[in-house]
Each structure stands twice: as C-alpha cells, then as structure tokens.
Design a protein around this motif. Structure first.
Motif, PDB file in Angstrom:
ATOM      1  N   ILE A  61      20.724   3.260  82.913  1.00  0.00           N
ATOM      2  CA  ILE A  61      21.826   2.927  82.003  1.00  0.00           C
ATOM      3  C   ILE A  61      22.073   4.096  81.054  1.00  0.00           C
ATOM      4  O   ILE A  61      21.232   4.985  80.927  1.00  0.00           O
ATOM      5  N   GLY A  62      23.223   4.085  80.410  1.00  0.00           N
ATOM      6  CA  GLY A  62      23.536   5.156  79.468  1.00  0.00           C
ATOM      7  C   GLY A  62      24.668   4.728  78.548  1.00  0.00           C
ATOM      8  O   GLY A  62      25.293   3.682  78.740  1.00  0.00           O
ATOM      9  N   GLY A  63      24.916   5.564  77.548  1.00  0.00           N
ATOM     10  CA  GLY A  63      26.006   5.310  76.608  1.00  0.00           C
ATOM     11  C   GLY A  63      27.207   6.173  76.957  1.00  0.00           C
ATOM     12  O   GLY A  63      27.045   7.314  77.391  1.00  0.00           O
ATOM     13  N   VAL A 143      18.721   7.958  70.513  1.00  0.00           N
ATOM     14  CA  VAL A 143      20.049   7.400  70.816  1.00  0.00           C
ATOM     15  C   VAL A 143      20.988   7.680  69.635  1.00  0.00           C
ATOM     16  O   VAL A 143      20.632   7.415  68.488  1.00  0.00           O
ATOM     17  N   GLU A 162      25.724   9.675  77.587  1.00  0.00           N
ATOM     18  CA  GLU A 162      24.483  10.041  76.878  1.00  0.00           C
ATOM     19  C   GLU A 162      23.323   9.226  77.428  1.00  0.00           C
ATOM     20  O   GLU A 162      23.457   8.029  77.714  1.00  0.00           O
ATOM     21  N   ASN A 163      22.185   9.905  77.553  1.00  0.00           N
ATOM     22  CA  ASN A 163      20.986   9.222  78.056  1.00  0.00           C
ATOM     23  C   ASN A 163      19.770   9.944  77.498  1.00  0.00           C
ATOM     24  O   ASN A 163      19.904  10.851  76.675  1.00  0.00           O
ATOM     25  N   MET A 164      18.583   9.559  77.956  1.00  0.00           N
ATOM     26  CA  MET A 164      17.370  10.138  77.370  1.00  0.00           C
ATOM     27  C   MET A 164      16.430  10.786  78.387  1.00  0.00           C
ATOM     28  O   MET A 164      15.324  11.181  78.011  1.00  0.00           O
ATOM     29  N   GLU A 165      16.845  10.864  79.632  1.00  0.00           N
ATOM     30  CA  GLU A 165      15.912  11.373  80.651  1.00  0.00           C
ATOM     31  C   GLU A 165      16.474  12.450  81.579  1.00  0.00           C
ATOM     32  O   GLU A 165      15.711  13.199  82.204  1.00  0.00           O
ATOM     33  N   ARG A 184      24.444   6.620  86.342  1.00  0.00           N
ATOM     34  CA  ARG A 184      24.197   5.710  85.214  1.00  0.00           C
ATOM     35  C   ARG A 184      25.343   4.730  85.075  1.00  0.00           C
ATOM     36  O   ARG A 184      26.511   5.063  85.312  1.00  0.00           O
ATOM     37  N   SER A 187      25.950   0.968  79.447  1.00  0.00           N
ATOM     38  CA  SER A 187      25.468  -0.247  78.765  1.00  0.00           C
ATOM     39  C   SER A 187      26.065  -0.385  77.372  1.00  0.00           C
ATOM     40  O   SER A 187      26.004  -1.464  76.774  1.00  0.00           O
ATOM     41  N   ASN A 188      26.599   0.722  76.850  1.00  0.00           N
ATOM     42  CA  ASN A 188      27.104   0.716  75.460  1.00  0.00           C
ATOM     43  C   ASN A 188      28.005   1.902  75.244  1.00  0.00           C
ATOM     44  O   ASN A 188      27.893   2.913  75.939  1.00  0.00           O
ATOM     45  N   ARG A 193      26.443   2.011  65.344  1.00  0.00           N
ATOM     46  CA  ARG A 193      25.568   1.111  66.077  1.00  0.00           C
ATOM     47  C   ARG A 193      25.838  -0.363  65.794  1.00  0.00           C
ATOM     48  O   ARG A 193      25.843  -0.802  64.660  1.00  0.00           O
ATOM     49  N   ARG A 195      24.358  -3.563  67.926  1.00  0.00           N
ATOM     50  CA  ARG A 195      23.573  -3.964  69.089  1.00  0.00           C
ATOM     51  C   ARG A 195      24.257  -5.062  69.902  1.00  0.00           C
ATOM     52  O   ARG A 195      24.077  -5.144  71.117  1.00  0.00           O
ATOM     53  N   LEU A 200      23.142  -4.545  77.982  1.00  0.00           N
ATOM     54  CA  LEU A 200      21.930  -3.951  78.560  1.00  0.00           C
ATOM     55  C   LEU A 200      21.560  -4.581  79.898  1.00  0.00           C
ATOM     56  O   LEU A 200      21.348  -3.887  80.899  1.00  0.00           O
TER      57      LEU A 200
HETATM   58  O1  LIG Z   1      18.228  -1.125  70.210  1.00  0.00           O
HETATM   59  C1  LIG Z   1      17.710  -1.915  70.981  1.00  0.00           C
HETATM   60  O2  LIG Z   1      17.428  -3.067  70.674  1.00  0.00           O
HETATM   61  C2  LIG Z   1      17.395  -1.454  72.346  1.00  0.00           C
HETATM   62  C3  LIG Z   1      16.858  -2.329  73.246  1.00  0.00           C
HETATM   63  C4  LIG Z   1      16.580  -1.904  74.503  1.00  0.00           C
HETATM   64  C5  LIG Z   1      16.874  -0.593  74.861  1.00  0.00           C
HETATM   65  C6  LIG Z   1      17.434   0.263  73.948  1.00  0.00           C
HETATM   66  C7  LIG Z   1      17.747   1.635  74.290  1.00  0.00           C
HETATM   67  O3  LIG Z   1      18.124   2.431  73.456  1.00  0.00           O
HETATM   68  C8  LIG Z   1      17.637   2.026  75.680  1.00  0.00           C
HETATM   69  C9  LIG Z   1      17.410   3.514  75.869  1.00  0.00           C
HETATM   70  C10 LIG Z   1      17.349   3.738  77.351  1.00  0.00           C
HETATM   71  O4  LIG Z   1      18.633   3.534  77.916  1.00  0.00           O
HETATM   72  C11 LIG Z   1      19.329   4.743  78.081  1.00  0.00           C
HETATM   73  N1  LIG Z   1      20.461   4.677  77.137  1.00  0.00           N
HETATM   74  C12 LIG Z   1      21.328   3.647  77.122  1.00  0.00           C
HETATM   75  N2  LIG Z   1      22.300   3.879  76.222  1.00  0.00           N
HETATM   76  C13 LIG Z   1      22.027   5.047  75.632  1.00  0.00           C
HETATM   77  C14 LIG Z   1      22.695   5.784  74.612  1.00  0.00           C
HETATM   78  O5  LIG Z   1      23.738   5.404  74.057  1.00  0.00           O
HETATM   79  N3  LIG Z   1      22.128   6.968  74.245  1.00  0.00           N
HETATM   80  C15 LIG Z   1      20.996   7.417  74.831  1.00  0.00           C
HETATM   81  N4  LIG Z   1      20.338   6.740  75.798  1.00  0.00           N
HETATM   82  C16 LIG Z   1      20.852   5.569  76.206  1.00  0.00           C
HETATM   83  C17 LIG Z   1      18.317   5.843  77.852  1.00  0.00           C
HETATM   84  O6  LIG Z   1      18.324   6.719  78.943  1.00  0.00           O
HETATM   85  C18 LIG Z   1      16.969   5.146  77.708  1.00  0.00           C
HETATM   86  O7  LIG Z   1      16.272   5.102  78.911  1.00  0.00           O
HETATM   87  C19 LIG Z   1      17.698  -0.147  72.684  1.00  0.00           C
END
Ligand SMILES: O=C(O)c1cccc(C(=O)CC[C@H]2O[C@@H](n3cnc4c(=O)[nH]cnc43)[C@H](O)[C@@H]2O)c1
Length: 219
Positions: A61-63, A143, A162-165, A184, A187-188, A193, A195, A200
C-alpha cells in the motif's frame, strides 16, 4: 524465479489467499516496515538467492500525492507502478523543505526501475483491464502527515506515490542487477493527517490480489 515481497503480514495474507495452491511454490517474504528493515531482510535474501532470481516483485500500500492539476490525480484504491524510486527524506529536513546532501554524501538520486519486466507487468495489468498509474515513487522514513510536506515531495520529485520501502529494494536490486517491479495500491491521500480517510484494509486486499496476479503471469 521471481520473489514476492511486502512490508507486512497485512499485505501478505490477502496475497496468499488470492494465490491459492499455486502460491505455495512461490518464494515470498515479509520485509518489515521502512527502508532499514527492508534493506536488512531483503538484503540477506538477495545475497543468498541472487543466482536463481530473475526479478523481485514488491507489492503493498502507499499514499498518493495530491497534484495541482486534477487531470492525472491518483485516487484511493487505485493501482500505481513505479518507474523510479528515491529516498525522499534522506538529508536535512525543514518543516516543509528538504535540503539534500551532495551525491558524494549519498544525496538523493532516483533509482530507475524501467526494465523489460516492468513492461511485462504493465501488459499483464492492461490485459486484465486494470488501469494503473506509472510514475516516480518516493520512499520516506516517516509517513508525511501534512499536505504541505506531501506537496513539497511531489513537486521536488514529480512523485505520484509515497511509501516506506521501495527505494531500499531498488538500491538492492541495482546492487545485484535484478529487475524490480513495485506495485502499490493507494490506501490514503498524502494530506493533513486524518486517519479516518485511510482505506488500509481494502488497499491491502487489493494489493494482495494484484500481487498474486503479477506473480502468476510473470513467474
Ligand atoms: O496511523 C495508523 O494508525 C497506521 C496504521 C497502520 C499503518 C499505518 C501506516 O502508516 C502504514 C505504513 C505502511 O504503509 C505504506 N504507506 C501507506 N501509506 C503511506 C504514506 O502515505 N506514506 C508512506 N508510507 C505509506 C508504507 O510503505 C508502510 O509499509 C498507519
């Protein structure tokens, strides 16, 4: 042989469900959230299996960055494929400005992901009638939690997602000369922010389904 990787079990579980019996034969790994965990786990996997690997499929997933023009805005639950990845917050972080290091200090340099495997992935999605957005992805350690920060990263890199990996996987795949396909599901939106606007679960399910489709057709 292609290995399928995702950051979390939340993304892998729907993938395994969609893959069914066939998926039992596929190499699959949970890499952990963020670039460091990804580098550690995917790095040791690639070091061990690089001779057998013809590709890495990273799904999850990603933003979506919010764009000025509504024309090509990526929306919730839409599919994105990376043509490049960059470490977007490696440098000096001001609230809404990034100063990147020079190249000799590891300054932000996008990793190109264009490859024949990526072209095949696009064709698989196209043949399945799945619309996908292709473009630059940005990997961050944290994020982005404000619209201003998202706008800044989008404008600096013409980023769509945007993502983290992803950049960690891209760096490793460049090291081992293995093509990476990163897909990806949004998801958002990257916005101030809230939530409750995140989808998700639905995004994880769709990411798993698309990941399984790509594994089936690319393996
Ligand atoms: O804030 C929360 O409650 C929450 C609950 C579950 C997961 C998260 C995450 O932030 C997930 C990070 C995860 O997903 C990818 N991801 C998804 N959206 C974004 C984004 O906007 N920016 C960066 N990463 C995102 C990421 O690759 C992580 O694996 C929060």
């Amino acid at each position: 042989m292609i290995v399928a990787v995702a950051a979390t079990q939340l993304e892998i579980d729907p993938f395994l469900t969609a893959a069914g019996r066939e998926g039992e034969l596929w190499p699959v790994a949970v890499t952990g959230v963020g670039p460091v965990e990804t580098a550690v786990s995917l790095g040791s996997l690639l070091a061990e299996k690089r001779e057998q690997l013809t590709g890495v499929l990273q799904f999850g997933i990603g933003g979506a960055y919010i764009r000025d023009s509504a024309v090509a805005q990526v929306g919730l639950l839409e599919v994105c494929l990376a043509t490049s990845e960059v470490l977007g917050d490696l440098g000096i972080c001001y609230p809404d400005y990034m100063e990147y290091f020079p190249p000799e200090l590891g300054g932000a340099e996008p990793f190109c992901l264009i490859s024949p495997l990526l072209e095949r992935a696009k064709a698989v999605l196209g043949n399945a009638g799945i619309t996908c957005h292709c473009g630059n992805f940005v990997t961050v350690n944290g994020v982005s939690a404000t619209a201003a920060r998202g706008r800044m990263l989008h404008e600096r890199w013409q980023g769509i997602c945007e993502n983290m990996e992803g950049a960690a996987a891209a760096r490793l795949c460049r090291l081992y000369n293995i093509p990476l396909v990163e897909v990806r599901i949004i998801s958002n939106m990257v916005e101030d922010r809230d939530r409750k606007n995140w989808q998700l679960h639905q995004a994880c399910v769709k990411a798993g389904e698309i990941g399984a489709l790509l594994m089936r057709e690319l393996s």
